[in-house]
Structure formats: C-alpha cells, structure tokens
Scaffold this motif. Structure first.
Motif, PDB file in Angstrom:
ATOM      1  N   GLY A 256       0.690  -1.268  -0.054  1.00  0.00           N
ATOM      2  CA  GLY A 256      -0.065  -0.052  -0.092  1.00  0.00           C
ATOM      3  C   GLY A 256       1.014   1.334  -0.024  1.00  0.00           C
ATOM      4  O   GLY A 256       0.461   2.135  -0.705  1.00  0.00           O
ATOM      5  N   GLY A 257       1.957   1.342   0.942  1.00  0.00           N
ATOM      6  CA  GLY A 257       2.602   2.494   1.031  1.00  0.00           C
ATOM      7  C   GLY A 257       3.386   2.789  -0.143  1.00  0.00           C
ATOM      8  O   GLY A 257       3.821   3.989  -0.631  1.00  0.00           O
ATOM      9  N   LEU A 258       3.847   1.637  -0.895  1.00  0.00           N
ATOM     10  CA  LEU A 258       4.711   1.668  -2.025  1.00  0.00           C
ATOM     11  C   LEU A 258       3.874   2.290  -3.157  1.00  0.00           C
ATOM     12  O   LEU A 258       4.331   3.182  -3.930  1.00  0.00           O
ATOM     13  N   ILE A 259       2.693   1.939  -3.261  1.00  0.00           N
ATOM     14  CA  ILE A 259       1.882   2.575  -4.319  1.00  0.00           C
ATOM     15  C   ILE A 259       1.580   3.896  -4.105  1.00  0.00           C
ATOM     16  O   ILE A 259       1.616   4.458  -5.025  1.00  0.00           O
ATOM     17  N   VAL A 260       1.361   4.303  -2.893  1.00  0.00           N
ATOM     18  CA  VAL A 260       1.191   5.666  -2.672  1.00  0.00           C
ATOM     19  C   VAL A 260       2.300   6.336  -3.009  1.00  0.00           C
ATOM     20  O   VAL A 260       2.299   7.466  -3.521  1.00  0.00           O
ATOM     21  N   ALA A 261       3.567   5.938  -2.621  1.00  0.00           N
ATOM     22  CA  ALA A 261       4.810   6.607  -2.949  1.00  0.00           C
ATOM     23  C   ALA A 261       5.104   6.856  -4.330  1.00  0.00           C
ATOM     24  O   ALA A 261       5.483   7.983  -4.806  1.00  0.00           O
ATOM     25  N   VAL A 262       4.311   6.002  -5.180  1.00  0.00           N
ATOM     26  CA  VAL A 262       4.445   6.106  -6.863  1.00  0.00           C
ATOM     27  C   VAL A 262       3.411   7.038  -7.131  1.00  0.00           C
ATOM     28  O   VAL A 262       3.704   8.149  -7.975  1.00  0.00           O
ATOM     29  N   VAL A 263       2.377   6.998  -6.712  1.00  0.00           N
ATOM     30  CA  VAL A 263       1.338   7.755  -7.199  1.00  0.00           C
ATOM     31  C   VAL A 263       0.991   9.098  -6.714  1.00  0.00           C
ATOM     32  O   VAL A 263       0.607  10.090  -7.510  1.00  0.00           O
ATOM     33  N   VAL A 264       1.458   9.458  -5.473  1.00  0.00           N
ATOM     34  CA  VAL A 264       1.081  10.709  -4.940  1.00  0.00           C
ATOM     35  C   VAL A 264       2.090  11.707  -5.519  1.00  0.00           C
ATOM     36  O   VAL A 264       1.784  13.041  -5.485  1.00  0.00           O
ATOM     37  N   LYS A 265       3.048  11.674  -6.348  1.00  0.00           N
ATOM     38  CA  LYS A 265       3.771  12.567  -6.910  1.00  0.00           C
ATOM     39  C   LYS A 265       3.002  13.122  -8.095  1.00  0.00           C
ATOM     40  O   LYS A 265       3.663  14.352  -8.525  1.00  0.00           O
ATOM     41  N   TYR A 266       1.888  12.508  -8.465  1.00  0.00           N
ATOM     42  CA  TYR A 266       1.214  13.048  -9.486  1.00  0.00           C
ATOM     43  C   TYR A 266       0.219  13.917  -8.800  1.00  0.00           C
ATOM     44  O   TYR A 266      -0.607  14.523  -9.760  1.00  0.00           O
ATOM     45  N   ALA A 267       0.158  14.100  -7.451  1.00  0.00           N
ATOM     46  CA  ALA A 267      -0.813  14.743  -6.845  1.00  0.00           C
ATOM     47  C   ALA A 267      -0.503  15.902  -6.167  1.00  0.00           C
ATOM     48  O   ALA A 267       0.742  16.058  -6.083  1.00  0.00           O
ATOM     49  N   ASP A 268      -1.405  16.440  -5.280  1.00  0.00           N
ATOM     50  CA  ASP A 268      -0.714  17.762  -4.587  1.00  0.00           C
ATOM     51  C   ASP A 268      -1.440  17.532  -3.141  1.00  0.00           C
ATOM     52  O   ASP A 268      -2.029  16.475  -2.984  1.00  0.00           O
ATOM     53  N   ASN A 269      -1.177  18.446  -2.285  1.00  0.00           N
ATOM     54  CA  ASN A 269      -1.829  18.287  -0.856  1.00  0.00           C
ATOM     55  C   ASN A 269      -2.916  18.137  -0.806  1.00  0.00           C
ATOM     56  O   ASN A 269      -3.769  17.629   0.083  1.00  0.00           O
ATOM     57  N   ILE A 270      -3.573  19.047  -1.436  1.00  0.00           N
ATOM     58  CA  ILE A 270      -5.305  18.949  -1.653  1.00  0.00           C
ATOM     59  C   ILE A 270      -5.625  17.729  -1.756  1.00  0.00           C
ATOM     60  O   ILE A 270      -6.569  17.335  -1.276  1.00  0.00           O
ATOM     61  N   LEU A 271      -5.119  17.136  -2.925  1.00  0.00           N
ATOM     62  CA  LEU A 271      -5.771  15.826  -3.492  1.00  0.00           C
ATOM     63  C   LEU A 271      -5.421  14.863  -2.502  1.00  0.00           C
ATOM     64  O   LEU A 271      -6.224  14.194  -2.133  1.00  0.00           O
ATOM     65  N   LYS A 272      -4.360  14.789  -1.719  1.00  0.00           N
ATOM     66  CA  LYS A 272      -3.719  13.812  -0.470  1.00  0.00           C
ATOM     67  C   LYS A 272      -4.925  13.838   0.381  1.00  0.00           C
ATOM     68  O   LYS A 272      -5.220  13.001   1.059  1.00  0.00           O
ATOM     69  N   GLY A 273      -5.240  15.214   1.000  1.00  0.00           N
ATOM     70  CA  GLY A 273      -6.311  15.389   1.830  1.00  0.00           C
ATOM     71  C   GLY A 273      -7.566  15.027   1.554  1.00  0.00           C
ATOM     72  O   GLY A 273      -8.270  14.335   2.401  1.00  0.00           O
ATOM     73  N   PHE A 274      -8.023  15.237   0.212  1.00  0.00           N
ATOM     74  CA  PHE A 274      -9.244  14.720  -0.450  1.00  0.00           C
ATOM     75  C   PHE A 274      -9.389  13.140  -0.284  1.00  0.00           C
ATOM     76  O   PHE A 274     -10.391  12.765   0.031  1.00  0.00           O
TER      77      PHE A 274
END
Length: 344
Positions: A256-274
């Motif tokens: 799970g965390g490895l997936i998050v590490a890969v995909v979150v670079k395409y997002a921003d903090n607002i998207l992470k919070g969402f």
C-alpha cells in the motif's frame, strides 16, 4: 513507461482513487481479519511477512532502476555493506516501525474500523510536533489551528456512543485500542522525521532506504513474534489462522505505502487530503453495512472536524500571493513523495 504518457489530469484521478481505496481498505481489512469468526492469526507474524514482502518488492524496484545484475549487486553492496555505519543508523526507525505495526493490529482489534481510521489521523499532530522540535520547522497559523481542530475531532469520536452493534469472536478493550493507536501515532511521528533526516543526508533512493529498513526490521520483527507469541507459535505453528484473506492483508500492508509513494507524486496536498477524507467517509459507510456500525451525531461531527483539519493543514496561505514560502513540514512531505514514511 506507459504511466508517463498518460494525461496528468487522468493521473490525478487515478491517484485519488488509489489513495482512497488503499487508505480505507487497510483499516477495514485489519478490523475484519482480527475480529472475524474462526481461528485468528498472530498479528506479529503478519508484520514479519509484510516486511518480507516489502523487501522483495523494493529489491525488484531497485533492480529495475539499475537495469543489470552487475549494477544491481554493486548498488546493494555500496549502500548496505560499504556504507554499514549509515545502514546501522536505520536500526532506530526499523525497531520503531516494527513496534508501530504491532500496535496498529492491537488498535484495529479493539476499535471499530471507522473509529480506528479517524483516530489514526492523530499522526498528523505527532509528525508536526516532532518536525517543529527536531527539525525546527515553521508551521503556518492555519496549520496550528488545524492541529487543534484535529485533536477536538478525535476526542469527540472517542467520547461518542457510536460503535459496532455485533458480537465479535475476540475480547475487545476500547481503552487499549485507543492507547495502542495513540502510541502508534507517536512512533509514526518520530520515525517519520528521523527517516526524513536520513533521506536528506544521502543520495540513496527511497527504495534503497526501504531495503535497509526491511533488512533490519526482519530480525527485529521475528524476535518480536516469538517474544509475544512464542508459546502459541510453537503450539499451533507460525502460519496458524492464515488464509487467502490474511495473505491479501499482508500484501495490502506491504504494498500500500509503495503504491502511495509512486502515485502521490502526480498529486498535490489538497488531493492527498481529499483522498484521506474520502477514505474516512468510505470506512464509515462500509462499517455501517459490514460491521453494523451505529453512526451517532457526535461521531459524525467529530469526523467532520477531522476532515476539515486535514484540508486546513494542507492549505498553503502563501500560494498565489507572491509571498516567499517558509519551509514547512508540508514541503518535506513532498520530498518524501507524500506517503506515510512507515509505508513507503
């Protein structure tokens, strides 16, 4: 790779979906696996298996980065053996992550999935505190306000009368569950900041750092397994209670965390919070149908406060105003690719 050729907007929506599903499935799966009928697996062994899975995954990722077996072996030798002092420093977060993951299983077994999901957001508070004291980070006034709202929201959730109206096969202790979650949040905050400092002091990739972590975590988690459950393991076996769902949970925890590490670079903090907020809402909804969860007004209001605090913490008041940015913990989260360090 094909992912680089995708439309950035599509990648944002994929990131949102991935983060939401991953965040909600972890809490729901842990709750179900630790309270369902039938033989219950030993959570300490699941932590060990997750570390093995994470190590193998990171080894594959590093091999893909290096391209050849010769470069792969040289990279491992230089990072782990030649630089053994740096590797040994990772013993601190390795031990903490093993303890934290065991505490999360205890919390999931004693708190309903919705309460567990909301309570674990206190890791935002503990990470911020350690960032301020250990790294001398500066937080915006809105971020300080969001931390206060977060604490109020979690307190309301914990004091609410909501819960699961069903009989589970294991004895539960809400106080123990909350204490375990709080301990995990404190460990998460300290280890995350320690891990951040280690990343900043070298040019090793996140994947190589995780190989160091896993190599040290494996013996520590194995020792923890036998220290906690030696009699049960010797009597019933290391893989007692394991079935396809438990193996799925292990993969979810490790990957799970490895997936998050890969995909979150395409997002921003607002998207992470969402994504985090949607995961909380989804966990509550699923809990109502899957675990007969009773949603009270106080629980709902507390959850709303937690969600608001997540958005408020991710808000940058200097954005678009031409104001020189002050280095904050949020900036460093981006350098860490935005995921929970213990999951990366």
């Amino acid at each position: 790779m094909a992912i680089h050729r995708m439309n950035p907007e599509n990648l944002k929506y994929i990131s949102l979906l991935t983060l939401t599903v991953q965040n909600s499935m972890v809490s729901l799966s842990m709750r179900y696996a630790t309270t369902r009928d039938g033989p219950i697996f030993f959570s300490s062994t699941a932590v060990f298996m997750a570390e093995i899975t994470k190590l193998l995954t990171c080894l594959v990722l590093v091999f893909m980065e290096e391209g050849t077996m010769l470069r792969f072996k040289a990279s491992l030798y230089n990072a782990i053996i030649k630089n053994k002092t740096d590797t040994l420093k990772m013993t601190v977060p390795s031990l903490i992550y093993v303890l934290q993951n065991n505490l999360l299983y205890i919390s999931a077994a004693n708190l309903d999935a919705a309460t567990y999901q909301v309570t674990y957001q206190l890791k935002i508070l503990t990470t911020a505190m350690f960032a301020v004291f250990m790294l001398r980070k500066k937080l915006f006034s809105t971020q300080w306000g969001s931390l206060f709202i977060l604490v109020c929201g979690v307190a309301m959730v914990q004091l609410s009368a909501g819960g699961e109206n069903r009989v589970v096969s294991v004895e539960q202790n809400r106080t123990l569950g909350f204490s375990a979650a709080l301990g995990a949040c404190v460990l998460s905050g300290f280890a995350g900041i320690f891990f951040e400092k280690m990343l900043k002091t070298s040019d090793l990739s996140v994947w190589m750092r995780n190989i160091q972590l896993s190599l040290l975590s494996l013996p520590l988690s194995l020792i923890t397994s036998y220290a906690n459950d030696s009699a049960k393991i010797n009597d019933k076996g290391f893989f007692y209670g394991y079935d396809s769902f438990v193996y799925f949970l292990v993969l979810l925890q490790a990957g799970g965390g490895l997936i998050v590490a890969v995909v979150v670079k395409y997002a921003d903090n607002i998207l992470k919070g969402f994504a985090t907020s949607l995961a909380i809402v989804l966990s509550c909804i699923v809990s109502i149908y899957l675990f007969n969860f009773e949603l009270t007004t106080q629980f709902a209001f507390g959850t709303v406060l937690v969600i608001v605090s997540i958005f408020l913490y991710g808000h940058d008041p200097t954005k678009g105003k031409g104001v020189k940015k002050v280095s904050t913990m949020k900036d460093d989260e981006e350098k860490l690719l935005g995921g929970d360090p213990e999951d990366v």
